[in-house]
Design a protein around this motif. Structure first.
Motif, PDB file in Angstrom:
ATOM      1  N   GLY A   1     -35.569  33.173  37.174  1.00  0.00           N
ATOM      2  CA  GLY A   1     -35.999  33.533  38.507  1.00  0.00           C
ATOM      3  C   GLY A   1     -37.449  33.968  38.617  1.00  0.00           C
ATOM      4  O   GLY A   1     -38.267  33.773  37.714  1.00  0.00           O
ATOM      5  N   PHE A   2     -37.734  34.573  39.767  1.00  0.00           N
ATOM      6  CA  PHE A   2     -39.103  34.974  40.070  1.00  0.00           C
ATOM      7  C   PHE A   2     -39.599  36.021  39.076  1.00  0.00           C
ATOM      8  O   PHE A   2     -40.750  35.987  38.630  1.00  0.00           O
ATOM      9  N   VAL A   3     -38.702  36.908  38.694  1.00  0.00           N
ATOM     10  CA  VAL A   3     -39.101  37.975  37.759  1.00  0.00           C
ATOM     11  C   VAL A   3     -39.558  37.367  36.442  1.00  0.00           C
ATOM     12  O   VAL A   3     -40.653  37.648  35.937  1.00  0.00           O
ATOM     13  N   GLY A   4     -38.704  36.489  35.911  1.00  0.00           N
ATOM     14  CA  GLY A   4     -39.038  35.884  34.625  1.00  0.00           C
ATOM     15  C   GLY A   4     -40.274  35.016  34.713  1.00  0.00           C
ATOM     16  O   GLY A   4     -41.113  35.015  33.803  1.00  0.00           O
ATOM     17  N   CYS A   5     -40.418  34.279  35.814  1.00  0.00           N
ATOM     18  CA  CYS A   5     -41.578  33.400  35.972  1.00  0.00           C
ATOM     19  C   CYS A   5     -42.859  34.210  35.996  1.00  0.00           C
ATOM     20  O   CYS A   5     -43.868  33.842  35.389  1.00  0.00           O
ATOM     21  N   THR A   6     -42.802  35.320  36.757  1.00  0.00           N
ATOM     22  CA  THR A   6     -43.995  36.169  36.839  1.00  0.00           C
ATOM     23  C   THR A   6     -44.350  36.709  35.455  1.00  0.00           C
ATOM     24  O   THR A   6     -45.507  36.681  35.040  1.00  0.00           O
ATOM     25  N   LEU A   7     -43.333  37.129  34.744  1.00  0.00           N
ATOM     26  CA  LEU A   7     -43.556  37.627  33.386  1.00  0.00           C
ATOM     27  C   LEU A   7     -44.171  36.524  32.524  1.00  0.00           C
ATOM     28  O   LEU A   7     -45.131  36.744  31.766  1.00  0.00           O
ATOM     29  N   PHE A   8     -43.630  35.313  32.681  1.00  0.00           N
ATOM     30  CA  PHE A   8     -44.138  34.201  31.898  1.00  0.00           C
ATOM     31  C   PHE A   8     -45.593  33.913  32.230  1.00  0.00           C
ATOM     32  O   PHE A   8     -46.437  33.732  31.345  1.00  0.00           O
ATOM     33  N   ILE A   9     -45.897  33.905  33.532  1.00  0.00           N
ATOM     34  CA  ILE A   9     -47.279  33.642  33.941  1.00  0.00           C
ATOM     35  C   ILE A   9     -48.206  34.738  33.411  1.00  0.00           C
ATOM     36  O   ILE A   9     -49.318  34.470  32.949  1.00  0.00           O
ATOM     37  N   LEU A  10     -47.727  35.960  33.473  1.00  0.00           N
ATOM     38  CA  LEU A  10     -48.535  37.066  32.960  1.00  0.00           C
ATOM     39  C   LEU A  10     -48.776  36.907  31.465  1.00  0.00           C
ATOM     40  O   LEU A  10     -49.877  37.169  30.964  1.00  0.00           O
ATOM     41  N   CYS A  11     -47.763  36.481  30.730  1.00  0.00           N
ATOM     42  CA  CYS A  11     -47.918  36.268  29.295  1.00  0.00           C
ATOM     43  C   CYS A  11     -48.966  35.192  29.028  1.00  0.00           C
ATOM     44  O   CYS A  11     -49.885  35.377  28.203  1.00  0.00           O
ATOM     45  N   GLN A  12     -48.804  34.059  29.721  1.00  0.00           N
ATOM     46  CA  GLN A  12     -49.760  32.971  29.518  1.00  0.00           C
ATOM     47  C   GLN A  12     -51.174  33.436  29.886  1.00  0.00           C
ATOM     48  O   GLN A  12     -52.148  33.192  29.161  1.00  0.00           O
TER      49      GLN A  12
END
Lengths: 430, 709
Positions: free
Chosen positions: A337-348
């Motif tokens: 979801g949005f939470v995980g995607c945001t986390l992923f984008i932040l990681c990248q």
């Protein structure tokens, strides 16, 4: 110095992010392939694990070797990269219509990916060696040709997406090296003109609801763009052009263009490329044809909602042969979801910013350029990939760094990050 | 500095991506979810069990039994095969394509199921590898049925061996079952595959009713299909069940038939090659049994269809509702019409001189052959001995209009097995014909029309002007004894006899009592079929009693003595209609012989109507059958239990049919036939069927002769 002590000095922040993204990628690849009955899909996870180990070895190697030693061999490395690209065109295997792979023993490699590292090294080397002439126009042209060479060879495979990645890399390295802004402006204009070409000619003139039947129009557009440019110079005349004569159209003539914008965008656009441009501007135009990928991608990501549906909970509606590589972000979007995607984008983003940080802390221009070039590479892949899955950019089919399936690119990314680590480790003279 | 700029650009880009994602996942998430669900679910219809057809006591005549089939889940087989072979898949060309490749499912099926199939010893039948490939290519998630209706031996082998091939499963599927075989086959009808599937049909049942009650009550029997909402992925693999709605089985149809009485009639009628029998409750018109032989077994309908269509005895034809010449059976109608019509000046005690022959309409009308004449007789005697000369005169005295009116009151000349809205309960009922001037007018009009059309089509050749017919007293006389153009069905005769037996009320024959609600359905589909009155005969009790006394005399000491039983008094009327039919190109004598009666005489409970084609005479051929039926009905009333065996198809024959030789040698077997009489009158147009006298069994003839002398 003891190699172990040396390695222990690496930038652990970057290493942790890299490991997280790679391991996460493996998990999502497993999820994305769990329902497919495609032959040879299930072992993909194991292959990716093997590639990750190989990448780790490359990472450690490049982190350990002083990047200045590598820069000394930059020209041969670059030439080797270009030769490997030529070799692909001659000996390569054709998969999905693109001759991008060479088989060496059990392994299928994509030389376009390591050639990006070769290009970064080569470009850096040239800017270091001929740095005194960087204000000259001829220098800009020569370095431009140097960038064009691998890009053109990759484009011939054809792999437009990977070829286009060379432009941001070139731009960033040149900009950081202090190439005059007027030249860089020229580069920006090329990209802008390419986009304008796509929007006004390909989409507005030919697709904007005025042409119902898309397939013949796509062929005609391909003909207009590729076939007889000399006799059909203007946009207005393009629209009035007679229907294509298939016999005249083949073989597609090689570009010899004066207009740099068209050169940048790829003069000979294939029908599927036109379709991608069209569906980017309007995904609902052809929901079962060219719009399928983007619609399914949006449905998949959108249905993930705020929290996602949980791991291994997808219906497999993404095209099954690209869900685990180019569309891995859609799988992530659905499952976490949005939470995980945001986390992923932040990681990248954090990873790239970490590299920028290393660039700022490097002891010399060479290290900085290497870091910035690699950061540009990751940024281009990252934004392009995520952008296309959420319909913010046209589909070009390039993988997501560290996370997508694909051995060559994973090893390339890890090796590149190894280079960055080398810049970090060797920022002080021992 | 440049690094900071790049960092800012990067942050802006990340913000842009997250903002976009927020829009897609959080703001529009619902919409995308619903899109996702709509394309990732599929509904599978669950066919309902077909409703049951039962008799008046609830005995099932048509129900469903489980047929055990073997299904192959090809996708499961392929998945397991690939797992065991580490993903190596055999490939082959898609059938009918020269380039498209697909997994060689046929090979996988062969590899994985060969041992099991051999161990179980069932036949893959005509499922070819091409069938398998095609099935997998077109509908991989629909199981492929490789064997159906397994026998018990195979089933027990499956249970013993416990074959463990995932993807090979046995499935129970309901199939229509007719519990007693060739039993009430013409009533029940049969089911079959849907032929004309409407393109917009959302649900196509496995089978629909094709004939009989199965067809007319199909909407009640069908039931309501259920559905399963299945979750699938993009390649159609079913991943789970989201929701399930159970199907509702169809309603129960209660017939007026009594299975025991039907069984009695079926068994007794098997002795004849072609015939029909109706047993009716005279108090309300309920059909207790309705038999037509030859018949068929609905269970094997489709496999025997080819044979039945080519069978000259027409097993598919329901003789109980077909139109036949009824001969002397019609005399009761003539008698009632005469008594009702004041101008006929005919009462129960009126005597009419009935000699061996009467002169009417320009020719002699004989009684049955060599009959010396009865003298002055009343209705009772005339019925008892079925005296033709009596009814010739009576018919002419009464007039054709009154006879037609009375026949119409009795339900003749119209379809009777219809509901209030005129819908047929059983397909194919023949309304029949009660001829009169109006009938001739219509016939003449048709003839002229055909003649005109022929001349128009063939302008050169001239066809002679058609012989038009005009109604005369001769026709009336002929109709009075049920000869000529008269066509009446056994069911109509039973209806008439019921009215006589119950004191003058004509009821519609009732075949369906009611249709029960579909269980659990909210909307009730219940339907009642009440007893319906068709008409009153309009004759006085005294007049009707005269008829009944005559009918009693027929069985007591007249032509129908063989129909009598010791348990209760039976009344009835025999009949023999002379009829010639062309069989294998030979004009052959094919008499329609009848018995139509009721019992017990004082308190009628059963009307039994019997038609035998190719019989000898009504009394001789049908009387014994009626007697046996009455006897068994009486036993049934006493509480005797009876077997209900499974009946095989009754096979038809042409026994009793003789090539047309009218000579003295056959006179013993031949009822009084007077073919020369009508043809001797040139001005009298010849009816399609030679007019004939009455007929009796040989013993009666003998007795009659003795008595007459």
């Amino acid at each position: 110095m003891n190699p172990v002590t040396k390695i222990l000095r690496l930038n652990w922040f970057l290493f942790t992010l890299m490991a997280a993204l790679t391991v996460g990628g493996i998990f999502f690849i497993k999820s994305a392939t769990s329902y497919s009955d495609m032959p040879g899909v299930h072992p993909l996870v194991h292959q990716q694990e093997m590639w990750a180990l190989a990448g780790l070895a490359a990472f450690l190697f490049f982190a350990w070797v002083d990047y200045e030693i590598l820069l000394r061999f930059a020209l041969p490395i670059f030439i080797l990269s270009v030769l490997s690209l030529v070799a692909v065109l001659v000996f390569g295997e054709t998969i999905n219509g693109a001759t991008s792979w060479v088989r060496i023993g059990r392994f299928i490699l994509q030389p376009a990916e390591p050639s990006k590292i070769g290009f970064i090294l080569g470009m850096t080397w040239m800017l270091l060696v001929l740095g005194d002439y960087k204000k000259k126009l001829w220098f800009f042209i020569v370095s431009g040709i140097m960038a064009m060479l691998p890009a053109f060879l990759i484009y011939k495979q054809p792999d437009l997406g990977t070829a286009l990645v060379f432009f941001p890399m070139t731009f960033i390295i040149m900009w950081a090296a202090g190439i005059p802004k007027r030249y860089l402006l020229l580069l920006v204009l090329m990209v802008g003109a390419g986009f304008a070409f796509a929007y006004f000619i390909v989409y507005k003139a030919l697709w904007d609801g005025t042409v119902k039947d898309l397939a013949p129009a796509a062929e005609r557009a391909a003909f207009m763009v590729s076939g007889r440019q000399d006799s059909l110079p203007e946009e207005q005349k393009l629209k009035l052009a007679p229907p294509a004569n298939p016999k005249k159209r083949d073989p597609a003539p090689v570009a010899e263009e004066q207009d740099p914008a068209k050169k940048k965008k790829g003069v000979i656009l294939k029908p599927y490329q036109l379709d991608r441009i069209k569906t980017f501007f309007n995904p609902d135009l052809d929901p079962l044809g060219a719009g399928w990928n983007i619609r399914q991608s949006l449905n998949t990501i959108g249905s993930g909602g705020f929290k996602g549906k949980g791991y291994v909970n997808e219906y497999g509606y993404l095209p099954k042969n690209i869900a685990y590589n180019d569309f891995i972000f859609a799988v992530i979007g659905e499952e976490v979801g949005f939470v995980g995607c945001t986390l992923f984008i932040l990681c990248q983003g954090a990873l790239i910013m970490g590299i920028l940080y290393v660039a700022g802390r490097s002891k010399d221009t060479g290290g900085m350029l290497i870091c910035l070039g690699f950061a540009a590479l990751l940024t281009a892949h990252f934004f392009q990939n995520v952008g296309m899955t959420i319909n913010a950019l046209p589909i070009t089919g390039i993988p997501l760094p560290f996370t997508s399936y694909g051995g060559s690119f994973l090893v390339t990314c890890m090796a590149g990050l190894g280079l960055v680590q080398s810049v970090w480790i060797h920022r002080k003279n021992f | 500095m440049r690094v900071r700029i790049l960092t800012l650009v990067l942050l802006a880009g990340m913000g842009y991506l997250i903002w976009n994602l927020y829009h897609i996942q959080v703001i529009s998430g619902e919409e995308y979810s619903s899109r996702m669900i709509s394309q990732s679910t599929t509904s599978v219809l669950l066919p309902p069990a077909r409703g049951v057809i039962v008799d008046r006591n609830g005995v099932a005549l048509a129900d469903n039994k489980a047929s055990i089939d073997i299904d192959l889940y090809l996708n499961v087989l392929v998945g397991n095969y690939l797992k065991s072979k580490k993903g190596k898949r055999p490939l082959t060309l898609v059938p009918g394509s020269s380039t498209r490749k697909m997994t060689d499912v046929a090979k996988i099926v062969d590899d994985t199921t060969r041992d099991a199939v051999q161990a179980l010893g069932f036949d893959m039948g005509n499922v070819t590898s091409r069938d398998i490939l095609r099935h997998y290519d077109q509908k991989p998630n629909v199981p492929l049925r490789i064997a159906r209706n397994l026998d018990f031996a195979t089933l027990s082998r499956i249970a013993e061996h416990n074959v463990n091939v995932p993807g090979l499963e046995e499935t129970a599927r309901p199939v229509r079952n007719y519990d007693y075989g060739a039993f009430a086959a013409h009533i029940l009808g049969n089911v079959g595959k849907v032929e004309d599937v409407p393109t917009d049909a959302s649900y196509v049942p496995d089978v629909i009713g094709k004939d009989g009650i199965e067809k007319s009550m199909d909407e009640y029997l069908q039931g309501v299909p259920g559905a399963k909402i299945l979750r699938k992925n993009s390649v159609g693999y079913i991943m789970g069940v989201d929701a399930i709605k159970e199907p509702l089985s169809g309603g129960t149809v209660y017939l007026s038939i009594d299975a025991r009485i039907q069984m009695i009639a079926e068994q007794e009628m098997r002795s004849v090659g072609r015939g029909a029998c109706v047993v009716m409750d005279p108090t309300n018109g309920d059909i207790l049994a309705m038999v037509s032989v030859p018949n068929f077994d609905p269970n094997t309908y489709s496999s025997e269809l080819g044979r039945m269509v080519n069978d000259a005895t027409h097993p598919l034809f329901n003789r109980a509702i077909g139109g036949y010449p009824v001969g002397s059976e019609f005399k009761v109608v003539t008698a009632m019409a005469a008594m009702k019509n004041p101008q006929a000046k005919f009462g129960p005690n009126t005597t009419i001189n009935s000699p061996a022959a009467v002169w009417m309409a320009g020719r002699w009308w004989k009684d049955w052959d060599n009959n010396p004449g009865e003298g002055d007789i009343t209705l009772k005697t005339a019925l008892q001995w079925s005296t033709n000369t009596f009814f010739y005169q009576l018919g002419v005295r009464t007039g054709i209009k009154s006879i037609q009116d009375m026949a119409a009151l009795c339900g003749m000349g119209r379809k009777l097995l219809v509901d209030e809205d005129g819908n047929e309960i059983i397909r194919g009922e023949v309304p029949g014909v009660i001829p009169g001037p109006d009938y001739f007018e219509a016939e003449n009009k048709k003839k002229l029309e055909a003649w005109k059309n022929w001349n128009k089509a063939n302008p050169k050749a001239k066809k002679p002007y058609p012989a038009l017919e005009r109604w005369s007293d001769g026709h009336t006389a002929n109709t009075s004894i049920g000869q000529g153009f008269v066509k009446i069905s056994p069911l109509q005769l039973a209806t008439t006899m019921s009215a006589i037996a119950n004191g003058g009320t004509v009821y519609y024959p009732r075949l369906v009592l009611h249709v029960s609600d579909i269980p659990d359905s909210v909307e009730g589909d219940e339907k009642e079929y009440p007893v319906r009155k068709l008409a009153d005969l309009g004759v006085t009790a005294e007049q009707l009693n005269a008829v009944r006394q005559g009918l009693r005399a027929v069985v007591a000491e007249g032509t129908g003595r063989k129909a009598g039983i010791s348990d209760f008094q039976v009344a009835g009327k025999t009949g023999t209609a002379q009829f010639w039919t062309v069989i294998n190109g030979v004009r052959s004598k094919d008499y329609k012989t009848w018995f139509n009666g009721y019992g017990p005489f004082d308190k009628p409970r059963y009307v039994v109507t019997i038609l035998v084609e190719g019989g000898t005479s009504g009394g001789g051929t049908c009387g014994p059958i009626a007697s046996r039926i009455f006897k068994r009905l009486a036993e049934l009333e006493k509480g005797t239990s009876m077997d209900m065996p499974y009946l095989s198809s009754a096979v038809g024959n042409f026994l009793g049919v003789k090539a047309d030789v009218i000579d003295a040698s056959s006179a013993d077997d031949t009822p009084a036939a007077t073919p020369e009489t009508p043809s001797a009158a040139p001005e009298f147009s010849q009816p399609s069927l030679p007019a004939g006298g009455d007929n009796r069994g040989k013993p009666n003839d003998m007795q009659r002769r003795t008595r007459g002398r």
